[in-house]
Design a protein around this motif. Structure first.
Motif, mmCIF file in Angstrom:
data_model
loop_
_atom_site.group_PDB
_atom_site.id
_atom_site.type_symbol
_atom_site.label_atom_id
_atom_site.label_comp_id
_atom_site.label_asym_id
_atom_site.label_seq_id
_atom_site.Cartn_x
_atom_site.Cartn_y
_atom_site.Cartn_z
ATOM 1 N N SER A 53 6.416 8.936 6.664
ATOM 2 C CA SER A 53 7.331 8.126 5.853
ATOM 3 C C SER A 53 8.137 7.153 6.710
ATOM 4 C CB SER A 53 8.260 9.028 5.034
ATOM 5 O OG SER A 53 9.049 9.801 5.898
ATOM 6 N N SER A 54 8.166 7.353 8.026
ATOM 7 C CA SER A 54 8.873 6.404 8.900
ATOM 8 C C SER A 54 8.004 5.196 9.240
ATOM 9 C CB SER A 54 9.344 7.100 10.183
ATOM 10 O OG SER A 54 8.238 7.485 10.956
ATOM 11 N N MET A 96 4.075 -0.484 3.305
ATOM 12 C CA MET A 96 3.830 0.824 2.690
ATOM 13 C C MET A 96 4.986 1.203 1.762
ATOM 14 S SD MET A 96 0.968 1.033 3.877
ATOM 15 C CE MET A 96 0.134 2.584 3.772
ATOM 16 N N ASP A 97 5.127 0.423 0.693
ATOM 17 C CA ASP A 97 6.185 0.696 -0.274
ATOM 18 C C ASP A 97 5.628 1.353 -1.536
ATOM 19 O OD1 ASP A 97 4.849 -1.523 -1.159
ATOM 20 O OD2 ASP A 97 6.583 -2.841 -1.172
ATOM 21 N N GLY A 110 0.820 -1.204 0.000
ATOM 22 C CA GLY A 110 0.000 0.000 0.000
ATOM 23 C C GLY A 110 0.849 1.246 0.000
ATOM 24 N N GLY A 111 0.203 2.333 0.190
ATOM 25 C CA GLY A 111 0.898 3.612 0.254
ATOM 26 C C GLY A 111 0.078 4.585 1.079
ATOM 27 N N TRP A 112 0.677 5.685 1.401
ATOM 28 C CA TRP A 112 -0.010 6.730 2.155
ATOM 29 C C TRP A 112 -0.515 7.784 1.189
ATOM 30 C CZ3 TRP A 112 -1.129 5.150 6.712
ATOM 31 C CH2 TRP A 112 -0.244 4.380 7.458
ATOM 32 N N ALA A 113 -1.708 8.256 1.433
ATOM 33 C CA ALA A 113 -2.280 9.304 0.583
ATOM 34 C C ALA A 113 -2.885 10.394 1.458
ATOM 35 C CB ALA A 113 -3.345 8.720 -0.337
ATOM 36 N N TYR A 114 -2.707 11.602 1.001
ATOM 37 C CA TYR A 114 -3.321 12.751 1.669
ATOM 38 C C TYR A 114 -4.531 13.160 0.843
ATOM 39 C CZ TYR A 114 0.873 12.968 4.487
ATOM 40 O OH TYR A 114 1.879 12.658 5.346
#
Ligand SMILES: [Zn+2]
Length: 107
Positions: free
Chosen positions: A85-86, A97-98, A55-59
């Motif tokens: 990001s940590s 979360m790559d 997955g990834g992080w999204a704002y």
């Protein structure tokens, strides 16, 4: 330990061409490959494992601009800014979360 896909391995074995110095070895090798190997694979012990989720992080939240959201489960982090990001794994669903960090504009 290296978990493998047993069905994919059996499919690979079925396509494998056995090279042998003579016909007797060739028949013996093909017998092992086509008869015994699939049975050995089916009888091998299995482990309880889940596929790795990425997955990834999204704002995406216009009302909470510093709130990053997991692309896999939607969990929202109270961690702000660059600190997200940590987090290499989502603390809620365990996704790796790559997938980077996006601002939601290109999704
Ligand atoms: Zn998640």
């Amino acid at each position: 330990m290296r978990p493998i896909d047993a069905d994919a391995l059996k499919a690979t074995i079925s396509k494998y061409e056995f090279n042998a110095p003579n016909e007797m070895y060739k028949q013996g090798g093909e017998c092992v490959l086509n008869f015994y190997m699939p049975k050995i694979i089916d009888d091998a012990p299995t482990i309880e494992a889940e596929p790795v989720r990425h997955g990834g992080w999204a704002y995406n939240d216009m009302y909470l601009p510093n709130c990053a959201e997991c692309s896999e489960c939607g969990w929202k982090s109270s961690v702000s800014g660059d600190e997200i990001s940590s987090y290499h794994y989502c603390p809620n669903c365990g996704a790796r979360m790559d997938g980077g960090i996006s601002d939601g504009i290109n999704e």
